[in-house]
Design a protein around this motif. Structure first.
Motif, PDB file in Angstrom:
ATOM      1  N   ALA A   5       0.851  -1.129   0.080  1.00 26.53           N
ATOM      2  CA  ALA A   5       0.074  -0.061   0.087  1.00 26.53           C
ATOM      3  C   ALA A   5       0.984   1.190  -0.082  1.00 26.53           C
ATOM      4  CB  ALA A   5      -0.882  -0.054   1.222  1.00 26.53           C
ATOM      5  N   VAL A   6       1.464   1.352   1.021  1.00 20.31           N
ATOM      6  CA  VAL A   6       2.352   2.948   1.121  1.00 20.31           C
ATOM      7  C   VAL A   6       3.762   2.308   1.728  1.00 20.31           C
ATOM      8  CG1 VAL A   6       0.283   4.041   1.793  1.00 20.31           C
ATOM      9  CG2 VAL A   6       1.679   3.068   3.614  1.00 20.31           C
ATOM     10  N   ASN A   7       4.561   3.304   1.663  1.00 20.29           N
ATOM     11  CA  ASN A   7       6.148   3.149   1.920  1.00 20.29           C
ATOM     12  C   ASN A   7       5.990   3.460   3.523  1.00 20.29           C
ATOM     13  OD1 ASN A   7       8.492   3.925   2.857  1.00 20.29           O
ATOM     14  ND2 ASN A   7       9.378   4.120   0.666  1.00 20.29           N
ATOM     15  N   LYS A   8       5.784   2.636   4.459  1.00 21.66           N
ATOM     16  CA  LYS A   8       5.391   2.952   5.733  1.00 21.66           C
ATOM     17  C   LYS A   8       6.647   3.471   6.546  1.00 21.66           C
ATOM     18  CE  LYS A   8       2.130  -0.824   6.343  1.00 21.66           C
ATOM     19  NZ  LYS A   8       1.946  -2.121   7.048  1.00 21.66           N
ATOM     20  N   ALA A   9       7.827   3.084   6.169  1.00 22.35           N
ATOM     21  CA  ALA A   9       8.922   3.654   6.640  1.00 22.35           C
ATOM     22  C   ALA A   9       9.011   5.263   6.843  1.00 22.35           C
ATOM     23  CB  ALA A   9      10.131   3.086   6.322  1.00 22.35           C
ATOM     24  N   LEU A  10       8.794   5.704   5.372  1.00 24.12           N
ATOM     25  CA  LEU A  10       8.774   7.228   5.122  1.00 24.12           C
ATOM     26  C   LEU A  10       7.785   8.066   5.907  1.00 24.12           C
ATOM     27  CD1 LEU A  10       9.901   9.422   3.362  1.00 24.12           C
ATOM     28  CD2 LEU A  10       8.426   8.695   1.548  1.00 24.12           C
ATOM     29  N   LEU A  11       6.681   7.400   5.783  1.00 30.64           N
ATOM     30  CA  LEU A  11       5.723   7.980   6.371  1.00 30.64           C
ATOM     31  C   LEU A  11       5.777   7.953   7.943  1.00 30.64           C
ATOM     32  CD1 LEU A  11       2.187   6.945   4.377  1.00 30.64           C
ATOM     33  CD2 LEU A  11       3.569   9.151   4.613  1.00 30.64           C
ATOM     34  N   THR A  12       6.268   6.948   8.585  1.00 28.54           N
ATOM     35  CA  THR A  12       6.466   6.957   9.891  1.00 28.54           C
ATOM     36  C   THR A  12       7.494   8.232  10.311  1.00 28.54           C
ATOM     37  OG1 THR A  12       5.802   4.536  10.173  1.00 28.54           O
ATOM     38  CG2 THR A  12       7.264   5.410  11.799  1.00 28.54           C
ATOM     39  N   LEU A  13       8.329   7.906   9.592  1.00 28.57           N
ATOM     40  CA  LEU A  13       9.524   9.068   9.906  1.00 28.57           C
ATOM     41  C   LEU A  13       8.979  10.503   9.869  1.00 28.57           C
ATOM     42  CD1 LEU A  13      12.715   9.165  10.321  1.00 28.57           C
ATOM     43  CD2 LEU A  13      13.050   9.501   8.079  1.00 28.57           C
ATOM     44  N   LEU A  71      19.537   0.926   0.346  1.00 25.33           N
ATOM     45  CA  LEU A  71      19.411   2.082  -0.449  1.00 25.33           C
ATOM     46  C   LEU A  71      18.371   2.827   0.447  1.00 25.33           C
ATOM     47  CD1 LEU A  71      19.861   1.269  -4.202  1.00 25.33           C
ATOM     48  CD2 LEU A  71      21.566   2.145  -2.478  1.00 25.33           C
ATOM     49  N   LEU A  72      17.195   2.282   0.751  1.00 19.75           N
ATOM     50  CA  LEU A  72      16.166   3.057   1.368  1.00 19.75           C
ATOM     51  C   LEU A  72      16.594   3.375   2.803  1.00 19.75           C
ATOM     52  CD1 LEU A  72      13.455   4.175   1.383  1.00 19.75           C
ATOM     53  CD2 LEU A  72      12.639   2.055   2.227  1.00 19.75           C
ATOM     54  N   GLN A  73      17.253   2.464   3.394  1.00 20.65           N
ATOM     55  CA  GLN A  73      17.697   2.803   4.803  1.00 20.65           C
ATOM     56  C   GLN A  73      18.629   4.140   4.697  1.00 20.65           C
ATOM     57  OE1 GLN A  73      16.513   1.652   7.692  1.00 20.65           O
ATOM     58  NE2 GLN A  73      14.934   0.738   6.149  1.00 20.65           N
ATOM     59  N   GLN A  74      19.465   4.061   3.727  1.00 15.85           N
ATOM     60  CA  GLN A  74      20.419   5.238   3.468  1.00 15.85           C
ATOM     61  C   GLN A  74      19.794   6.391   3.407  1.00 15.85           C
ATOM     62  OE1 GLN A  74      23.304   4.619   0.468  1.00 15.85           O
ATOM     63  NE2 GLN A  74      23.727   2.882   1.058  1.00 15.85           N
ATOM     64  N   ASP A  75      18.501   6.512   2.707  1.00 15.40           N
ATOM     65  CA  ASP A  75      17.933   7.396   2.397  1.00 15.40           C
ATOM     66  C   ASP A  75      17.145   8.156   3.342  1.00 15.40           C
ATOM     67  OD1 ASP A  75      18.911   7.506  -0.338  1.00 15.40           O
ATOM     68  OD2 ASP A  75      17.111   6.301  -0.840  1.00 15.40           O
ATOM     69  N   LEU A  76      16.603   6.999   4.445  1.00 14.87           N
ATOM     70  CA  LEU A  76      15.857   7.539   5.435  1.00 14.87           C
ATOM     71  C   LEU A  76      16.680   7.896   6.477  1.00 14.87           C
ATOM     72  CD1 LEU A  76      13.486   4.303   5.735  1.00 14.87           C
ATOM     73  CD2 LEU A  76      12.848   6.806   5.174  1.00 14.87           C
ATOM     74  N   ARG A  77      18.089   7.639   6.491  1.00 14.68           N
ATOM     75  CA  ARG A  77      19.025   8.278   7.514  1.00 14.68           C
ATOM     76  C   ARG A  77      19.225   9.597   7.246  1.00 14.68           C
ATOM     77  NH1 ARG A  77      20.970   2.919   7.457  1.00 14.68           N
ATOM     78  NH2 ARG A  77      22.641   3.573   6.036  1.00 14.68           N
ATOM     79  N   TRP A  78      19.287   9.906   5.857  1.00 13.92           N
ATOM     80  CA  TRP A  78      19.507  11.163   5.367  1.00 13.92           C
ATOM     81  C   TRP A  78      18.431  12.113   5.789  1.00 13.92           C
ATOM     82  CZ3 TRP A  78      16.431  14.400   2.158  1.00 13.92           C
ATOM     83  CH2 TRP A  78      17.161  15.418   1.701  1.00 13.92           C
ATOM     84  N   LEU A  79      17.061  11.565   5.546  1.00 15.76           N
ATOM     85  CA  LEU A  79      16.057  12.461   5.721  1.00 15.76           C
ATOM     86  C   LEU A  79      15.940  12.627   7.406  1.00 15.76           C
ATOM     87  CD1 LEU A  79      13.612  13.523   4.459  1.00 15.76           C
ATOM     88  CD2 LEU A  79      12.048  11.479   4.873  1.00 15.76           C
ATOM     89  N   GLU A  80      16.028  11.608   8.077  1.00 13.39           N
ATOM     90  CA  GLU A  80      16.060  11.769   9.599  1.00 13.39           C
ATOM     91  C   GLU A  80      16.989  12.965  10.015  1.00 13.39           C
ATOM     92  OE1 GLU A  80      15.393   9.406  13.584  1.00 13.39           O
ATOM     93  OE2 GLU A  80      16.678   8.332  11.921  1.00 13.39           O
ATOM     94  N   ALA A  81      18.248  12.783   9.506  1.00 16.97           N
ATOM     95  CA  ALA A  81      19.018  13.925   9.931  1.00 16.97           C
ATOM     96  C   ALA A  81      18.579  15.398   9.399  1.00 16.97           C
ATOM     97  CB  ALA A  81      20.526  13.597   9.196  1.00 16.97           C
ATOM     98  N   LEU A  82      17.900  15.353   8.263  1.00 22.76           N
ATOM     99  CA  LEU A  82      17.258  16.643   7.924  1.00 22.76           C
ATOM    100  C   LEU A  82      16.266  17.068   8.917  1.00 22.76           C
ATOM    101  CD1 LEU A  82      17.110  18.671   5.401  1.00 22.76           C
ATOM    102  CD2 LEU A  82      15.182  17.313   4.557  1.00 22.76           C
ATOM    103  N   PHE A  83      15.304  16.076   9.241  1.00 23.21           N
ATOM    104  CA  PHE A  83      14.473  16.637  10.015  1.00 23.21           C
ATOM    105  C   PHE A  83      14.963  16.914  11.546  1.00 23.21           C
ATOM    106  CE2 PHE A  83      10.868  13.556   7.907  1.00 23.21           C
ATOM    107  CZ  PHE A  83      10.990  14.272   6.747  1.00 23.21           C
ATOM    108  N   LYS A  84      16.027  16.387  12.018  1.00 21.33           N
ATOM    109  CA  LYS A  84      16.443  16.714  13.386  1.00 21.33           C
ATOM    110  C   LYS A  84      17.197  18.165  13.140  1.00 21.33           C
ATOM    111  CE  LYS A  84      17.613  11.979  15.244  1.00 21.33           C
ATOM    112  NZ  LYS A  84      18.873  10.948  15.419  1.00 21.33           N
ATOM    113  N   ASN A  85      17.878  18.337  12.050  1.00 19.81           N
ATOM    114  CA  ASN A  85      18.575  19.910  11.919  1.00 19.81           C
ATOM    115  C   ASN A  85      17.729  20.985  11.501  1.00 19.81           C
ATOM    116  OD1 ASN A  85      20.996  18.620  13.013  1.00 19.81           O
ATOM    117  ND2 ASN A  85      21.256  17.522  11.167  1.00 19.81           N
ATOM    118  N   THR A  86      16.403  20.729  11.146  1.00 23.32           N
ATOM    119  CA  THR A  86      15.785  21.964  10.642  1.00 23.32           C
ATOM    120  C   THR A  86      14.298  22.191  11.614  1.00 23.32           C
ATOM    121  OG1 THR A  86      14.447  20.275   9.060  1.00 23.32           O
ATOM    122  CG2 THR A  86      16.304  21.642   8.333  1.00 23.32           C
TER     123      THR A  86
END
Length: 186
Positions: free
Chosen positions: A37-45, A171-186
């Protein structure tokens, strides 16, 4: 009149723009869905860090329909990367840029544009290794992503583009780590 601030208003005023198929795998081309259905990891983040989501319409569906109707022997990219396909992507981009500008005018912060897998005809994100313009998308990027970045930049909106490469869990885990760092720093 911009959205006011009030003690009862709980919005974070932070958001990302996300491609349609990350929010609805039914939008993917046949055989390309990574989830039911959805990319749950992305939406959860996004939920964990209170980041809103604006959906980027699927350019392939808008131009060719869900079944991606096209002439025999033609790839989706070949059909989408035509004058008519680019016009469709421009229309999507102009509408989205208007929406994102409206959010910004109302004190919301656009953190990133989240595209797709590296082979996506419309939404792949490949960033150039150019010190003069480090965020510029490279030619292999999807047709919509290239046009969208151009239109955003015309409006003075320069945000990072990142592919959420859910076709490969590492690769998705790498991308999610990048996104989490962005969320934490903004």
């Amino acid at each position: 009149m911009a959205l006011g601030f009030s003690p009862r208003d709980q919005r974070s005023r932070r958001l990302v723009a996300v491609i349609e198929c990350a929010l609805n795998q039914n939008a993917r081309d046949a055989g390309a869905a990574s989830y039911p259905a959805v990319n749950k990891a992305l939406l959860t983040l996004c939920m964990r860090y209170d980041v809103g989501v604006v959906q980027i319409p699927c350019p392939e569906m808008r131009f060719m329909g869900l079944s991606r109707e096209r002439p025999p022997g033609k790839s989706i990219r070949e059909v989408l990367d035509t004058a008519a396909g680019c016009q469709c992507c421009l229309a999507i981009s102009l509408e989205l840029v208007s929406t994102l500008r409206d959010y910004q005018n109302n004190h919301c912060r656009l953190l990133a544009i989240l595209g797709g897998n590296s082979q996506s005809p419309g939404c792949a994100v490949h960033v150039q290794c150019d010190t003069a313009d480090p965020g510029r998308l490279a030619a292999p990027s999807g047709v919509l992503m290239r046009i969208l970045q151009e239109e955003l930049r015309k409006q003075g909106i320069d945000v990072p583009f990142k592919g959420m490469r859910d076709c490969d869990q590492d690769l998705l885990q790498q991308d999610l780590r990048w996104l989490e760092a962005l969320f934490k720093n903004t």
